[in-house]
Scaffold this active site. Structure first.
Site, mmCIF file in Angstrom:
data_model
loop_
_atom_site.group_PDB
_atom_site.id
_atom_site.type_symbol
_atom_site.label_atom_id
_atom_site.label_comp_id
_atom_site.label_asym_id
_atom_site.label_seq_id
_atom_site.Cartn_x
_atom_site.Cartn_y
_atom_site.Cartn_z
ATOM 1 C CB SER A 8 18.022 9.820 -14.033
ATOM 2 O OG SER A 8 18.042 10.717 -12.954
ATOM 3 C CE1 TYR A 52 16.619 13.809 -18.208
ATOM 4 C CE2 TYR A 52 16.345 13.710 -15.830
ATOM 5 C CZ TYR A 52 17.081 13.416 -16.962
ATOM 6 O OH TYR A 52 18.261 12.725 -16.850
ATOM 7 C CE LYS A 108 17.214 10.205 -19.113
ATOM 8 N NZ LYS A 108 17.980 9.787 -20.273
ATOM 9 C CG LEU A 143 25.841 22.313 -5.639
ATOM 10 C CD1 LEU A 143 25.376 23.686 -5.170
ATOM 11 C CD2 LEU A 143 25.746 21.305 -4.494
ATOM 12 N NE ARG A 145 19.656 16.062 -4.836
ATOM 13 C CZ ARG A 145 18.802 16.437 -3.885
ATOM 14 N NH1 ARG A 145 18.935 16.009 -2.639
ATOM 15 N NH2 ARG A 145 17.787 17.245 -4.185
ATOM 16 N N GLY A 202 10.244 20.884 -6.070
ATOM 17 C CA GLY A 202 10.563 19.584 -6.674
ATOM 18 C C GLY A 202 11.777 18.910 -6.071
HETATM 19 P P1 NAD Z 1 24.582 16.143 -22.363
HETATM 20 O O1 NAD Z 1 23.497 17.068 -22.744
HETATM 21 O O2 NAD Z 1 25.935 16.721 -22.098
HETATM 22 O O3 NAD Z 1 24.753 15.000 -23.455
HETATM 23 C C1 NAD Z 1 23.673 14.504 -24.208
HETATM 24 C C2 NAD Z 1 24.081 14.538 -25.662
HETATM 25 O O4 NAD Z 1 23.015 14.034 -26.456
HETATM 26 C C3 NAD Z 1 24.384 15.951 -26.154
HETATM 27 O O5 NAD Z 1 25.638 15.962 -26.803
HETATM 28 C C4 NAD Z 1 23.252 16.257 -27.137
HETATM 29 O O6 NAD Z 1 23.690 17.076 -28.196
HETATM 30 C C5 NAD Z 1 22.865 14.863 -27.592
HETATM 31 N N1 NAD Z 1 21.477 14.692 -28.043
HETATM 32 C C6 NAD Z 1 20.338 15.062 -27.417
HETATM 33 N N2 NAD Z 1 19.275 14.682 -28.133
HETATM 34 C C7 NAD Z 1 19.752 14.055 -29.238
HETATM 35 C C8 NAD Z 1 19.156 13.423 -30.349
HETATM 36 N N3 NAD Z 1 17.829 13.375 -30.496
HETATM 37 N N4 NAD Z 1 19.948 12.880 -31.289
HETATM 38 C C9 NAD Z 1 21.300 12.916 -31.172
HETATM 39 N N5 NAD Z 1 21.922 13.499 -30.143
HETATM 40 C C10 NAD Z 1 21.156 14.052 -29.172
HETATM 41 O O7 NAD Z 1 24.067 15.309 -21.100
HETATM 42 P P2 NAD Z 1 24.836 14.290 -20.181
HETATM 43 O O8 NAD Z 1 24.924 14.884 -18.822
HETATM 44 O O9 NAD Z 1 26.046 13.795 -20.831
HETATM 45 O O10 NAD Z 1 23.759 13.134 -20.094
HETATM 46 C C11 NAD Z 1 23.803 11.989 -20.924
HETATM 47 C C12 NAD Z 1 22.589 11.136 -20.637
HETATM 48 O O11 NAD Z 1 22.565 10.786 -19.257
HETATM 49 C C13 NAD Z 1 21.261 11.842 -20.913
HETATM 50 O O12 NAD Z 1 20.353 10.891 -21.440
HETATM 51 C C14 NAD Z 1 20.826 12.291 -19.538
HETATM 52 O O13 NAD Z 1 19.429 12.412 -19.441
HETATM 53 C C15 NAD Z 1 21.328 11.149 -18.672
HETATM 54 N N6 NAD Z 1 21.545 11.540 -17.291
HETATM 55 C C16 NAD Z 1 22.332 12.615 -17.001
HETATM 56 C C17 NAD Z 1 22.517 12.995 -15.694
HETATM 57 C C18 NAD Z 1 23.362 14.194 -15.349
HETATM 58 O O14 NAD Z 1 23.258 14.697 -14.244
HETATM 59 N N7 NAD Z 1 24.213 14.681 -16.224
HETATM 60 C C19 NAD Z 1 21.926 12.272 -14.655
HETATM 61 C C20 NAD Z 1 21.140 11.173 -14.982
HETATM 62 C C21 NAD Z 1 20.955 10.804 -16.305
HETATM 63 C C1 UD1 Z 2 19.099 17.340 -10.738
HETATM 64 C C2 UD1 Z 2 17.792 17.054 -11.423
HETATM 65 C C3 UD1 Z 2 17.574 15.553 -11.477
HETATM 66 C C4 UD1 Z 2 18.752 14.880 -12.156
HETATM 67 C C5 UD1 Z 2 20.005 15.254 -11.349
HETATM 68 C C6 UD1 Z 2 21.263 14.639 -11.871
HETATM 69 C C7 UD1 Z 2 16.473 19.050 -10.801
HETATM 70 C C8 UD1 Z 2 15.293 19.550 -10.041
HETATM 71 N N1 UD1 Z 2 16.728 17.727 -10.679
HETATM 72 O O1 UD1 Z 2 19.024 16.795 -9.465
HETATM 73 O O2 UD1 Z 2 16.401 15.241 -12.169
HETATM 74 O O3 UD1 Z 2 18.584 13.482 -12.163
HETATM 75 O O4 UD1 Z 2 20.145 16.671 -11.387
HETATM 76 O O5 UD1 Z 2 21.704 15.374 -12.948
HETATM 77 O O6 UD1 Z 2 17.133 19.793 -11.538
HETATM 78 N N2 UD1 Z 2 21.415 23.353 -5.161
HETATM 79 C C9 UD1 Z 2 21.548 24.572 -4.547
HETATM 80 N N3 UD1 Z 2 21.808 25.660 -5.321
HETATM 81 C C10 UD1 Z 2 21.957 25.613 -6.672
HETATM 82 C C11 UD1 Z 2 21.826 24.345 -7.304
HETATM 83 C C12 UD1 Z 2 21.532 23.241 -6.516
HETATM 84 O O7 UD1 Z 2 21.432 24.674 -3.330
HETATM 85 O O8 UD1 Z 2 22.179 26.645 -7.313
HETATM 86 C C13 UD1 Z 2 21.154 22.150 -4.346
HETATM 87 C C14 UD1 Z 2 19.855 21.427 -4.644
HETATM 88 O O9 UD1 Z 2 18.813 21.921 -3.878
HETATM 89 C C15 UD1 Z 2 20.232 19.982 -4.300
HETATM 90 C C16 UD1 Z 2 21.725 19.904 -4.619
HETATM 91 O O10 UD1 Z 2 22.198 21.237 -4.636
HETATM 92 O O11 UD1 Z 2 20.078 19.745 -2.926
HETATM 93 C C17 UD1 Z 2 22.009 19.275 -5.972
HETATM 94 O O12 UD1 Z 2 21.268 19.947 -6.979
HETATM 95 P P1 UD1 Z 2 21.458 19.635 -8.542
HETATM 96 O O13 UD1 Z 2 22.907 19.671 -8.867
HETATM 97 O O14 UD1 Z 2 20.565 20.548 -9.290
HETATM 98 O O15 UD1 Z 2 21.007 18.132 -8.680
HETATM 99 P P2 UD1 Z 2 19.623 17.435 -8.210
HETATM 100 O O16 UD1 Z 2 18.644 18.414 -7.737
HETATM 101 O O17 UD1 Z 2 19.977 16.309 -7.326
#
Ligand code: NAD
Ligand code: UD1
Length: 332
Positions: free
Chosen positions: A124, A148, A152, A199, A230, A291
């Site tokens: 991430s 979290y 990572k 968001l 973002r 944060g």
């Molecule tokens: P998600 O929660 O939709 O998908 C993660 C999946 O992993 C889920 O289906 C959950 O059931 C499964 N899971 C969790 N722990 C498990 C375990 N111990 N064994 C087997 N399955 C397990 O999340 P996502 O948004 O698809 O994210 C996927 C990956 O990308 C995650 O590692 C997340 O941290 C990373 N990531 C996500 C974002 C984001 O904004 N969505 C950003 C950066 C990194």
């Molecule tokens: C969040 C996670 C970050 C993760 C990223 C991608 C937090 C604090 N951080 O980041 O660790 O890697 O998602 O999945 O959750 N916002 C509003 N109102 C809302 C929601 C968000 O104004 O109700 C704003 C936030 O302040 C930010 C932007 O929208 O400026 C994006 O927020 P969000 O979607 O939560 O993502 P990140 O904070 O970038």
């Protein structure tokens, strides 16, 4: 290639499964369904017209996971499985360290044992912390403000060491910026339980009148309109990045930013959503969220240079597809 996708019924995993199949790869999914549902498998079948092998297994459980490696000769693993709610990680740090770090250790250990040579990991942009934008892969990682983010950074460190110690084991660390949107079919997308933290899903719920208004967390940041900036990336572009990352993995350890390189403010996103979907998204400006940082966006040049990957979809595509998914499939 035959590829194990952990977390494959989740948001990014399911979209990546579709793109892997489109690129003619064979996929096996392992997921414990802690944050997803088996229904996703039906949707994947409808989109791809394929049956996909699925195992409901926790990736921290080496005993249960080992037979999957034994019975399938995988060429690669894409490890998505993990918990991702930042706020929850502050309240339940041990769950996050246990689940996210241990699953990386278990899955990479089995990959080594069964001579799977390619490993792609979901990292991430949060590992960059608060430093000058755009973020580039050569920057030092800064300690993050939550467990979290630490999981990572730790997983990256572990996989780097494993790759250095095993010359045939090749690892790609993918640092995602802000994945949003949904598959154009509207059949799969991001379906958070309860009130969304992020968001785009929050905006969708407001547009659907399930929530009254959006709280914008601060308009006094040092950004052109004062709201946070973002790098939102369409989940299908992100999924395609995984296909290229695993196909083109050559070096022992590689790191790529997967983002568009374009910063978009909260207000810009809200206005784009309203315009493209012809809906209203009422909002109020409230206090900053603890944060949060002012700006986060990628320098995505390395992924383009090495993988030929570049995000294609615009913020309008992202808003349109998020709304389509919300309208048709989110009845919660
Ligand atoms: P998600 O929660 O939709 O998908 C993660 C999946 O992993 C889920 O289906 C959950 O059931 C499964 N899971 C969790 N722990 C498990 C375990 N111990 N064994 C087997 N399955 C397990 O999340 P996502 O948004 O698809 O994210 C996927 C990956 O990308 C995650 O590692 C997340 O941290 C990373 N990531 C996500 C974002 C984001 O904004 N969505 C950003 C950066 C990194
Ligand atoms: C969040 C996670 C970050 C993760 C990223 C991608 C937090 C604090 N951080 O980041 O660790 O890697 O998602 O999945 O959750 N916002 C509003 N109102 C809302 C929601 C968000 O104004 O109700 C704003 C936030 O302040 C930010 C932007 O929208 O400026 C994006 O927020 P969000 O979607 O939560 O993502 P990140 O904070 O970038």
């Amino acid at each position: 290639m035959k590829i194990l996708v952990t977390g494959g019924t989740g948001y990014i995993g399911s979209h990546t499964v579709v793109e892997l199949i489109n690129a003619k790869h064979e996929v096996v999914i392992v997921d414990n369904l802690v944050n997803s549902s088996k229904d996703v498998l039906d949707q994947l079948k409808e989109i791809t017209d394929r049956h996909i092998d699925f195992y409901e297994i926790d990736c921290t459980d080496e005993k249960l996971l080992e037979p999957i490696f034994k019975n399938h000769q995988f060429d690669g693993v894409i490890h998505f499985a993990g918990l991702k709610a930042v706020g929850e990680s502050v309240v339940m740090p041990l769950n996050y360290y246990h689940n996210n770090v241990l699953s990386t250790i278990v899955v990479s250990n089995l990959a080594l044992k069964y001579q799977v040579k390619k490993f792609v990991f979901s990292s991430s942009a949060t590992v960059y912390g608060d430093q000058e934008v755009p973020f580039v892969e050569t920057m030092n990682l800064l300690p993050t403000t939550n467990p979290y983010g630490e999981t990572k950074a730790m997983s990256e460190r572990i996989l780097r060491d494993v790759a250095h110690a095993n010359k045939d084991f090749k690892v790609s660390l993918l640092r995602y910026f802000n994945p949003v949107g949904a598959h154009e079919s509207g059949l799969i997308g991001e379906a958070p339980n309860g009130i969304p933290n992020n968001l785009m899903p929050y905006v969708s719920r407001v547009a659907k009148k399930k929530l009254e208004f959006l709280s914008i967390f601060g308009n006094d940041y040092d950004t052109p309109d004062g709201t946070g900036i973002r790098d939102y990336i369409h989940v299908v572009d992100l999924a395609k990045g995984h296909v290229l990352a695993i196909e083109k993995l050559k070096d022992s350890i590689e790191v790529y930013n997967l983002g568009t390189g374009q910063g978009v403010s909260v207000l810009e996103l809200v206005h784009a959503y309203e315009k493209v979907n012809e809906v209203k998204v009422p909002y109020k400006i409230v206090e900053r969220r603890p944060g949060d940082i002012a700006s986060s966006y990628a320098n995505p040049n390395k992924a383009f240079k090495d993988l030929g990957w570049k995000a294609e979809k615009t913020i309008f595509d992202m808003c349109k597809d998020a709304w389509k998914f919300e309208k048709h499939y989110q009845e919660k």
